[in-house]
Design a protein around this motif. Structure first.
Motif, short mmCIF file in Angstrom:
data_model
loop_
_atom_site.label_atom_id
_atom_site.label_comp_id
_atom_site.label_asym_id
_atom_site.label_seq_id
_atom_site.Cartn_x
_atom_site.Cartn_y
_atom_site.Cartn_z
N SER A 62 0.84 -1.19 0.00
CA SER A 62 0.00 0.00 0.00
C SER A 62 0.87 1.25 0.00
N GLY A 63 0.46 2.25 -0.76
CA GLY A 63 1.20 3.50 -0.83
C GLY A 63 2.17 3.57 -1.98
N LYS A 64 2.41 2.46 -2.67
CA LYS A 64 3.30 2.43 -3.82
C LYS A 64 2.46 2.49 -5.10
N GLU A 65 2.63 3.57 -5.85
CA GLU A 65 1.86 3.67 -7.09
C GLU A 65 2.29 2.60 -8.08
N GLN A 66 1.32 2.16 -8.89
CA GLN A 66 1.59 1.13 -9.88
C GLN A 66 1.21 1.63 -11.27
N VAL A 67 2.14 1.48 -12.23
CA VAL A 67 1.86 1.82 -13.61
C VAL A 67 1.40 0.56 -14.35
N ILE A 68 0.31 0.69 -15.07
CA ILE A 68 -0.25 -0.41 -15.85
C ILE A 68 -0.37 0.05 -17.29
N ILE A 69 0.15 -0.74 -18.22
CA ILE A 69 0.02 -0.46 -19.64
C ILE A 69 -1.13 -1.29 -20.19
N GLY A 70 -2.19 -0.62 -20.58
CA GLY A 70 -3.38 -1.30 -21.06
C GLY A 70 -4.62 -0.57 -20.62
N VAL A 88 -2.62 3.30 -5.58
CA VAL A 88 -3.00 4.16 -6.70
C VAL A 88 -2.44 3.56 -7.99
N ASN A 89 -3.27 3.53 -9.02
CA ASN A 89 -2.89 2.94 -10.30
C ASN A 89 -2.98 3.98 -11.42
N ASP A 90 -1.94 4.01 -12.24
CA ASP A 90 -1.94 4.86 -13.43
C ASP A 90 -1.98 3.96 -14.66
N LEU A 91 -3.10 4.01 -15.39
CA LEU A 91 -3.27 3.21 -16.60
C LEU A 91 -2.93 4.06 -17.81
N PHE A 92 -2.12 3.52 -18.71
CA PHE A 92 -1.76 4.20 -19.95
C PHE A 92 -2.12 3.30 -21.12
N SER A 93 -2.85 3.86 -22.08
CA SER A 93 -3.30 3.05 -23.21
C SER A 93 -3.57 3.94 -24.41
N PHE A 162 2.26 -4.93 -17.87
CA PHE A 162 1.61 -4.89 -19.17
C PHE A 162 0.35 -5.76 -19.15
N ALA A 163 -0.78 -5.14 -19.37
CA ALA A 163 -2.04 -5.86 -19.54
C ALA A 163 -2.47 -5.67 -20.99
N THR A 164 -1.66 -6.24 -21.87
CA THR A 164 -1.79 -5.99 -23.31
C THR A 164 -2.34 -7.17 -24.07
#
Length: 265
Positions: A62-70, A88-93, A162-164
């Motif tokens: 908890s407290g560690k941001e996660q980057v998700i591609i998709g 916290v999640n940052d999604l990039f797509s 990567f959720a690609t």
């Protein structure tokens, strides 16, 4: 399993691990997708992990941001599960099923996923129009730097996930039986390989033009027409009552010219 088409031009030998070889005239490839994750071969792609590699969420802190591609089902499912751990999640797509107006359920979030997302939306940031160009690892700062084609960057302490999606054409078996084009098998109008006769693909990788019967209730609609294709080739008469039964049940997809959510598929 290995396939040896060398016996005769239309006969195949299937060699199964620990079993005697099988000789067959027809091969239907129904190996699914999940075992064959797709990751674009961008510079630094080895620094990523894939959605399929995550067996549980206990090691995410908890407290560690996660980057998700998709930006589709698997990306949102991942983000939702992490949000439940107050991450916290940052999604990039490049595009996302979340804001899609396409009435086809294969091109938008399921109702179940959408409702779960809305319950955790304050911890999920969706960034659309972001195509990944490369990933770099700052060993001194221990950060992962993700570069996008629009010139922007983002940094994260955790490996980007990567959720690609998936592509079974990447399997050692399928790559021998089908031509690979844009990570999909090249098929003819019978869902048949264009390089080997009587070898067919079943499942979510089948595509006809813009028609994409990827959901299980969609691609099962191809089973009966393919069975009839085999019956014709081996000279067995097709029972028209069986065809009518499948058609009336909405499980007989033969024409793709007008295939949208208003017709069979």
């Amino acid at each position: 399993m290995a396939v040896n088409p060398a016996i005769k031009s239309t006969t195949y030998e299937l060699r199964l691990v620990g079993q005697s070889p099988l000789v067959t005239d027809y091969v239907f490839v129904a190996i699914g997708d999940y075992a064959y994750p797709y990751v674009p071969k961008i510079p630094g792609f080895a620094y990523r992990i894939h959605y399929v590699d995550i067996k549980d969420y206990n090691h995410f802190k908890s407290g560690k941001e996660q980057v998700i591609i998709g930006g589709n089902e698997s990306a949102f499912d991942l983000a939702i599960n992490l949000a439940k751990k107050n991450i916290v999640n940052d999604l990039f797509s490049t595009e996302s099923a979340f804001n899609s107006n396409d009435p086809d359920p294969g091109h938008r979030l399921s109702t179940y996923t959408y409702e779960r997302y809305m319950a955790h939306a304050d911890l999920i940031n969706l960034n659309v129009g972001k195509a990944v160009l490369a990933i770099k690892h700052d060993h001194d700062g221990d950060d992962y730097v993700i570069l996008f084609k629009d010139g922007s960057i983002t940094k994260t302490e955790n490996q980007p996930i990567f959720a690609t999606g998936f592509a079974n054409i990447l399997s050692p078996l399928a790559e021998k039986l089908f031509i690979n084009k844009d990570n999909r098998p090249v098929l003819d109008e019978h869902d048949e390989s264009t390089i080997l006769p009587n070898v067919f693909m079943l499942g979510p990788q089948v595509q006809h033009g813009d028609a994409d019967p990827c959901y299980v209730y969609k691609y099962r609609q191809r089973f009966a027409p393919l069975a009839e294709t085999v019956l014709r080739r081996i000279g067995i008469e097709i029972n028209p009552r069986i065809t009518v039964m499948y058609r009336s049940a909405g499980m007989y997809l033969q024409e793709f010219d007008h295939c949208d959510v208003n017709c069979d598929c």
